[in-house]
Design a protein around this motif. Sequence first.
Motif, PDB file in Angstrom:
ATOM      1  N   GLN A 295       5.072  -5.570 -10.348  1.00  8.23           N
ATOM      2  CA  GLN A 295       5.602  -6.698  -9.795  1.00  8.23           C
ATOM      3  C   GLN A 295       4.764  -7.179  -8.737  1.00  8.23           C
ATOM      4  O   GLN A 295       4.557  -8.363  -8.431  1.00  8.23           O
ATOM      5  CB  GLN A 295       6.890  -6.019  -9.185  1.00  8.23           C
ATOM      6  N   VAL A 296       4.174  -6.219  -7.835  1.00  5.76           N
ATOM      7  CA  VAL A 296       3.448  -6.855  -6.732  1.00  5.76           C
ATOM      8  C   VAL A 296       2.092  -7.143  -6.970  1.00  5.76           C
ATOM      9  O   VAL A 296       1.444  -7.521  -6.049  1.00  5.76           O
ATOM     10  CB  VAL A 296       3.402  -5.536  -5.553  1.00  5.76           C
ATOM     11  N   ARG A 297       1.719  -7.085  -8.238  1.00  5.49           N
ATOM     12  CA  ARG A 297       0.500  -7.711  -8.695  1.00  5.49           C
ATOM     13  C   ARG A 297       0.635  -9.212  -8.310  1.00  5.49           C
ATOM     14  O   ARG A 297      -0.575  -9.715  -8.021  1.00  5.49           O
ATOM     15  CB  ARG A 297       0.181  -7.429 -10.139  1.00  5.49           C
ATOM     16  N   ASN A 298       1.627  -9.925  -8.565  1.00  6.09           N
ATOM     17  CA  ASN A 298       1.793 -11.283  -8.797  1.00  6.09           C
ATOM     18  C   ASN A 298       2.864 -11.575  -7.693  1.00  6.09           C
ATOM     19  O   ASN A 298       3.413 -12.840  -7.492  1.00  6.09           O
ATOM     20  CB  ASN A 298       2.250 -11.880 -10.002  1.00  6.09           C
ATOM     21  N   SER A 299       3.395 -10.633  -6.834  1.00  3.02           N
ATOM     22  CA  SER A 299       4.475 -10.931  -5.737  1.00  3.02           C
ATOM     23  C   SER A 299       4.221 -10.250  -4.659  1.00  3.02           C
ATOM     24  O   SER A 299       3.536  -9.317  -4.592  1.00  3.02           O
ATOM     25  CB  SER A 299       5.848 -10.594  -6.471  1.00  3.02           C
ATOM     26  N   SER A 300       4.559 -10.767  -3.391  1.00  4.76           N
ATOM     27  CA  SER A 300       4.643 -10.054  -2.225  1.00  4.76           C
ATOM     28  C   SER A 300       5.576  -9.234  -1.854  1.00  4.76           C
ATOM     29  O   SER A 300       5.445  -8.519  -0.603  1.00  4.76           O
ATOM     30  CB  SER A 300       4.439 -11.055  -1.054  1.00  4.76           C
TER      31      SER A 300
ATOM     32  N   LEU B 282      -3.817  -0.092  -6.404  1.00  2.00           N
ATOM     33  CA  LEU B 282      -4.680  -0.838  -7.291  1.00  2.00           C
ATOM     34  C   LEU B 282      -4.190  -2.364  -7.472  1.00  2.00           C
ATOM     35  O   LEU B 282      -4.875  -3.055  -7.524  1.00  2.00           O
ATOM     36  CB  LEU B 282      -4.777  -0.178  -8.928  1.00  2.00           C
ATOM     37  N   ALA B 283      -2.984  -2.515  -7.314  1.00  5.14           N
ATOM     38  CA  ALA B 283      -2.415  -3.683  -7.185  1.00  5.14           C
ATOM     39  C   ALA B 283      -2.467  -4.570  -5.848  1.00  5.14           C
ATOM     40  O   ALA B 283      -1.829  -5.712  -6.036  1.00  5.14           O
ATOM     41  CB  ALA B 283      -1.213  -3.525  -8.066  1.00  5.14           C
ATOM     42  N   THR B 284      -2.881  -3.827  -5.001  1.00  2.00           N
ATOM     43  CA  THR B 284      -2.544  -4.606  -3.590  1.00  2.00           C
ATOM     44  C   THR B 284      -3.839  -4.355  -2.770  1.00  2.00           C
ATOM     45  O   THR B 284      -4.000  -4.176  -1.407  1.00  2.00           O
ATOM     46  CB  THR B 284      -1.564  -3.892  -2.824  1.00  2.00           C
ATOM     47  N   LYS B 285      -4.993  -4.473  -3.517  1.00  2.00           N
ATOM     48  CA  LYS B 285      -6.236  -4.530  -2.561  1.00  2.00           C
ATOM     49  C   LYS B 285      -6.426  -5.559  -1.778  1.00  2.00           C
ATOM     50  O   LYS B 285      -5.836  -6.928  -2.047  1.00  2.00           O
ATOM     51  CB  LYS B 285      -7.538  -4.722  -3.695  1.00  2.00           C
ATOM     52  N   SER B 286      -6.905  -5.334  -0.634  1.00  2.00           N
ATOM     53  CA  SER B 286      -7.325  -6.415   0.545  1.00  2.00           C
ATOM     54  C   SER B 286      -5.833  -6.724   0.955  1.00  2.00           C
ATOM     55  O   SER B 286      -5.916  -8.066   1.268  1.00  2.00           O
ATOM     56  CB  SER B 286      -8.034  -7.491  -0.260  1.00  2.00           C
ATOM     57  N   THR B 287      -4.900  -6.082   1.060  1.00  2.00           N
ATOM     58  CA  THR B 287      -3.591  -6.374   1.735  1.00  2.00           C
ATOM     59  C   THR B 287      -3.237  -5.296   2.769  1.00  2.00           C
ATOM     60  O   THR B 287      -3.581  -4.262   2.568  1.00  2.00           O
ATOM     61  CB  THR B 287      -2.523  -6.843   0.711  1.00  2.00           C
ATOM     62  N   LEU B 288      -2.340  -5.739   3.567  1.00  2.00           N
ATOM     63  CA  LEU B 288      -1.519  -4.698   4.387  1.00  2.00           C
ATOM     64  C   LEU B 288      -0.303  -4.565   3.616  1.00  2.00           C
ATOM     65  O   LEU B 288       0.545  -5.537   3.470  1.00  2.00           O
ATOM     66  CB  LEU B 288      -1.305  -5.138   5.714  1.00  2.00           C
TER      67      LEU B 288
END
Length: 330
Positions: A54-59, A102-108
């Motif tokens: 889900q978080v691959r395409n959503s915040s 893996l799905a949230t690279k370069s994020t906090l």
Amino acid sequence: MTTTTPTPPARSRVRRFLADLAGTPFGLAVLACLALAGWALWSGGILDTPMARQVRNSSVYAAPGVELDRTAAERIIGNRRLVVLMTAPGTDLAAACKEVRLATKSTLVLAMSPDGDDWDTYGCARFSSGDETKDFGRAMVAETTIGRGTDGFVDRPLEALKVIVVNYDRLVKAGIVPDGARTISPSLPRFLLAGAAVLGVVAGATTLYLGGRRAGRLAAVRRARRDERTDDRSALSAATAGLAQQLIDLDQTYARIGRSPRSGRDHQFLDRYRTLTTEYVALLDDLAPTAGDAATVVRLRERVDGLSRRAAELADRFTGPATARRPTAD
């Protein structure tokens, strides 16, 4: 006593199969495609859990049972490099953070779950600038700051998200978190597979087009040859029929002379006529197996023409000009 050959174990058979496959160019291409497909599936999230998917395409991720207006929550976060996981009470937040790595690279990432009247929070920063010491310090500040002030909003998750967004913007202004929007794009293997699919379609269509043209040319050549052979056989049949008519015309003279030959000239006619008819009968025996054999048709046509000339000469010499006509075969 019979001996049986032991069956090799499945692992040995698979290893032998892969070794044989890798020994050919085609096998190497197949293995390369399989490796690319495996890489694409893995990096594209084939093993993702529902949360990571889900978080691959959503915040925002909201666990079952968590009342959250996801559309409003995504509007609040916008395109910031921020992912919020709202999990069920008692969830291992550190494990949840690791689950979406893996799905949230370069994020906090901020994982949170209700804990009585407060939120239990756990942050994990996915930023990397190449300086491990600086990254470690910034990650510590971001992870401990992002969830501050959310206590008291357990029953109002959208208000808690607004506080989290304010904390995020402060971190950006302080230079702790890099500024910029989160970019969600297909992984490189998906681009490669899409390009390979396009190239495969184009190559397949080109191959079919060129193959179709070649097949059409070959079919046209075969048809032309078949028509030519049909014409040759028709001409041979016509020539044979003309030769038969010549022999019928000569048969009247043969019947008249054969009853009472009076001179050497009559005997000469009889001998030549018998020879001609014998060769004609042999020709008829050879006419049967000529279907599809162009060279044989040509040779038989030459034999028919030769016999027809001899019949015409025989008629001219022994029966007079009246019966010396030679029918045309064409």
